[in-house]
Design a protein around this motif. Structure first.
Motif, mmCIF file in Angstrom:
data_model
loop_
_atom_site.group_PDB
_atom_site.id
_atom_site.type_symbol
_atom_site.label_atom_id
_atom_site.label_comp_id
_atom_site.label_asym_id
_atom_site.label_seq_id
_atom_site.Cartn_x
_atom_site.Cartn_y
_atom_site.Cartn_z
ATOM 1 N N ILE A 1 0.802 -1.056 0.012
ATOM 2 C CA ILE A 1 0.417 -0.238 0.251
ATOM 3 C C ILE A 1 0.629 1.152 0.184
ATOM 4 N N GLN A 2 2.092 0.844 0.506
ATOM 5 C CA GLN A 2 3.080 2.857 0.972
ATOM 6 C C GLN A 2 3.327 2.752 -0.377
ATOM 7 N N PRO A 3 3.454 3.643 -1.043
ATOM 8 C CA PRO A 3 3.640 4.269 -2.138
ATOM 9 C C PRO A 3 5.616 5.253 -2.490
ATOM 10 N N VAL A 4 5.678 4.415 -3.865
ATOM 11 C CA VAL A 4 6.900 4.996 -3.314
ATOM 12 C C VAL A 4 7.722 5.244 -4.366
ATOM 13 N N LYS A 5 8.279 6.823 -4.268
ATOM 14 C CA LYS A 5 8.279 7.890 -5.022
ATOM 15 C C LYS A 5 9.609 7.953 -5.803
ATOM 16 N N ARG A 6 10.539 8.503 -7.015
ATOM 17 C CA ARG A 6 11.232 8.869 -7.374
ATOM 18 C C ARG A 6 10.875 9.932 -8.421
ATOM 19 N N ALA A 7 12.021 11.060 -7.708
ATOM 20 C CA ALA A 7 12.061 11.853 -8.510
ATOM 21 C C ALA A 7 14.034 11.785 -9.913
ATOM 22 N N TRP A 8 13.372 12.272 -11.265
ATOM 23 C CA TRP A 8 14.114 12.086 -11.720
ATOM 24 C C TRP A 8 14.232 13.702 -12.466
ATOM 25 N N LEU A 9 15.499 14.217 -12.981
ATOM 26 C CA LEU A 9 15.781 15.285 -13.123
ATOM 27 C C LEU A 9 16.239 14.715 -14.406
ATOM 28 N N ILE A 10 15.702 15.662 -15.703
ATOM 29 C CA ILE A 10 15.656 15.461 -17.236
ATOM 30 C C ILE A 10 17.149 16.164 -17.765
ATOM 31 N N TYR A 11 17.520 15.934 -19.260
ATOM 32 C CA TYR A 11 18.617 16.740 -19.189
ATOM 33 C C TYR A 11 19.582 15.872 -20.120
ATOM 34 N N PRO A 12 20.048 16.991 -21.067
ATOM 35 C CA PRO A 12 20.706 16.387 -22.239
ATOM 36 C C PRO A 12 22.034 16.111 -21.780
ATOM 37 N N SER A 13 22.638 15.439 -22.275
ATOM 38 C CA SER A 13 23.796 14.425 -22.472
ATOM 39 C C SER A 13 24.881 15.191 -22.681
ATOM 40 N N GLU A 14 25.068 16.606 -23.021
ATOM 41 C CA GLU A 14 26.115 17.876 -23.608
ATOM 42 C C GLU A 14 26.549 18.049 -22.593
ATOM 43 N N ILE A 15 25.219 17.971 -21.285
ATOM 44 C CA ILE A 15 26.147 18.992 -19.788
ATOM 45 C C ILE A 15 26.530 17.741 -18.462
ATOM 46 N N GLU A 16 26.508 16.551 -19.205
ATOM 47 C CA GLU A 16 26.689 15.714 -18.464
ATOM 48 C C GLU A 16 27.941 15.313 -17.447
ATOM 49 N N SER A 17 28.650 15.496 -17.963
ATOM 50 C CA SER A 17 30.512 15.822 -17.252
ATOM 51 C C SER A 17 30.264 16.522 -16.036
ATOM 52 N N SER A 18 29.553 18.284 -16.322
ATOM 53 C CA SER A 18 29.668 19.384 -15.573
ATOM 54 C C SER A 18 28.217 19.195 -14.171
ATOM 55 N N LEU A 19 27.755 17.975 -14.511
ATOM 56 C CA LEU A 19 26.818 17.824 -13.689
ATOM 57 C C LEU A 19 26.654 16.986 -12.481
ATOM 58 N N SER A 20 27.908 15.905 -13.575
ATOM 59 C CA SER A 20 28.420 15.030 -12.751
ATOM 60 C C SER A 20 30.256 15.231 -11.766
ATOM 61 N N ASN A 21 30.365 16.055 -12.257
ATOM 62 C CA ASN A 21 31.266 16.765 -10.966
ATOM 63 C C ASN A 21 29.916 17.604 -9.493
ATOM 64 N N PHE A 22 29.305 18.573 -10.222
ATOM 65 C CA PHE A 22 28.488 19.057 -9.502
ATOM 66 C C PHE A 22 27.639 17.504 -8.048
ATOM 67 N N TYR A 23 27.360 16.894 -8.925
ATOM 68 C CA TYR A 23 26.590 15.784 -7.827
ATOM 69 C C TYR A 23 27.507 14.395 -8.174
ATOM 70 N N PRO A 24 28.353 13.919 -7.715
ATOM 71 C CA PRO A 24 29.622 12.991 -8.436
ATOM 72 C C PRO A 24 28.257 11.889 -7.464
ATOM 73 N N LYS A 25 27.897 11.599 -6.364
ATOM 74 C CA LYS A 25 27.628 10.398 -6.013
ATOM 75 C C LYS A 25 25.985 10.377 -7.019
ATOM 76 N N LEU A 26 25.169 10.847 -7.653
ATOM 77 C CA LEU A 26 23.817 10.652 -8.381
ATOM 78 C C LEU A 26 24.444 9.788 -9.696
ATOM 79 N N ASN A 27 23.761 8.813 -10.350
ATOM 80 C CA ASN A 27 23.845 8.110 -11.168
ATOM 81 C C ASN A 27 22.569 8.210 -12.063
ATOM 82 N N SER A 28 23.175 8.579 -13.157
ATOM 83 C CA SER A 28 21.727 8.793 -14.871
ATOM 84 C C SER A 28 21.814 7.605 -15.259
ATOM 85 N N ALA A 29 20.615 7.537 -15.575
ATOM 86 C CA ALA A 29 20.125 6.159 -16.386
ATOM 87 C C ALA A 29 20.140 6.606 -18.134
#
Length: 435
Positions: free
Chosen positions: A407-435
């Protein structure tokens, strides 16, 4: 059609779905299937753009609708042998099961996210306003349209009837879980349909659809399957990203159409400029608009909208060109799981993404955003699932600790963004993993 001819549909899940023309109800089903409004469902994918994630997800709303009808007939006819008092409701159950999705728009549920329409409301409108469908229903029984509307609104006086079509344990869910598992290759979506259907019964006192106590394990398995299908298939990050790109393409198209920057045929023009139902009140651009004619709604399918995406790849607007290309070539945006961040951290991350997008020459409005997906195995609403027990009818979550956890809902939040900025984004939040 010859007077005594039957119709057989060979289904990968249910085998031969045979309709007997000598049975008045099944003769009606054959004719309803042959209407243009129902045949249109062949051109609408069951899982919208999910084939970009699961390449086998090519099944249509047409095949699903036939499957729901087949399951409903199987359940109803078995129960009616034991409780003949439900037999007069057979035409309503089978027609409601067959037609329940006739109101779906292009890309199925994805068009609801993009355009704000609701397929249930369009289903009721089609039954009343589409002449070929309405004439068949009226000629069979003048009260049939009203009865079907009561079923879809869950107001039919015998709950058993609408529960077979729309409830926590209905024929619609049974078919789409099995069908979507089959076509996506998600092996954890397999159901023991025989055991589930054998467990279903009818309570003559409350007139509800109920489950025999010995069938609880089969229902628990069904609910677990439902949870995993939502978590791993329906809310897959690539599906979320594909839906985002499609939504932004049509939002940009609406803006460009208003400026005279692109062309569209009459059908897509109506979809871009007119609301879908009374009370919705605005187009994608937010401007007040007129009611979308039924003819334009029925004229739209996956092919019509995809053709326009192909055309708009050659327009003068670079944003629309790129969004259309990304969807058609499956060059999708990335989806980053940011569920571990609190709301303030998510907002801060979004601000940083907007800055990086601007530096890279992208429009943050169209190329980045946050989407929240919720997965839940079971929801107690519209009477839930009732089990027969020595103490009478009981809600399944009261008897099953496993169901209670679902019954308990499981919520997941996803940030949508283009791969062109992925390197700078991973530097900003290195512990987050993209799919």
């Amino acid at each position: 059609m010859l007077p005594n001819s039957s119709r057989t549909y060979h289904d990968p899940l249910h085998g031969a779905i045979a309709l007997d023309n000598s049975d008045p109800t099944e003769a009606l089903l054959i004719r309803l299937i042959d209407t243009p409004a129902f045949q249109r469902l062949r051109r609408i994918r069951q899982l919208g753009p999910a084939s970009l994630t699961f390449h086998g997800a090519e099944g249509s709303r047409f095949t699903h609708s036939l499957g729901v009808m087949a399951i409903a007939r199987r359940v109803f006819d078995r129960i009616a042998k034991r409780y003949p008092q439900v037999q007069p409701h057979r035409p309503i159950v089978l027609c409601a099961a067959l037609l329940h999705d006739i109101g779906h728009g292009p890309f199925s549920h994805t068009s609801e996210e993009i355009f704000g329409n609701h397929h249930e409301a369009w289903t009721r409108r089609i039954l009343r306003e589409s002449a070929p469908v309405r004439q068949l229903l009226d000629s069979f029984d003048p009260s049939l349209v009203d009865s079907l509307e009561q079923v879809y609104l869950k107001k039919y006086p015998v709950p058993f009837v609408w529960q077979l079509v729309s409830s926590q344990l209905d024929c619609d869910r049974l078919d789409y879980l099995m069908r979507d598992s089959y076509f996506t290759g998600a092996s954890y979506g397999k159901l023991d349909l025989d055991r589930i259907l054998m467990a279903l019964s009818y309570d003559p006192v409350s007139q509800q659809l109920v489950v025999a106590r010995k069938g609880m394990a089969a229902i628990e398995h069904y609910l677990i399957v439902r949870y995993f299908m939502y978590a791993q298939v329906y809310n897959h990050p690539k599906n979320i990203a594909a839906t985002w790109v499609l939504e932004q393409a049509f939002r940009r198209a609406c803006e460009q159409f208003a400026l005279g920057g692109i062309e569209a045929d009459d059908t897509v023009t109506a979809w871009l400029t007119q609301s879908k139902l009374p009370g919705e009140g605005s187009s994608l651009s937010g401007a007040p608009v007129k009611l979308l004619p039924l003819a334009h709604y029925l004229a739209a399918d996956d092919g019509v909208l995809t053709y326009h995406l192909q055309r708009w790849q050659h327009c003068a607007d670079p944003v629309l060109v790129d969004l259309c290309r990304r969807f058609l070539d499956r060059d999708l945006l990335k989806a980053l799981d940011i569920s571990s961040l609190n709301v303030n951290e998510q907002e801060h991350l979004m601000q940083q993404v907007s800055i990086r997008l601007a530096q890279a020459g992208f429009s943050a409005t169209h190329y980045a955003g946050i989407r929240v997906a919720c997965s839940r195995g079971y929801t107690i609403y519209q009477r839930g699932i009732r089990l027969q027990s020595a103490a009478g009818l009981q809600e399944i979550s009261e008897l099953s600790p496993l169901v209670k956890t679902l019954i308990q809902p499981v919520k997941r939040a996803w940030l949508i963004y283009p791969s062109e900025i992925e390197s700078s984004l991973s530097n900003f939040y290195p512990k987050l993993n993209s799919a």
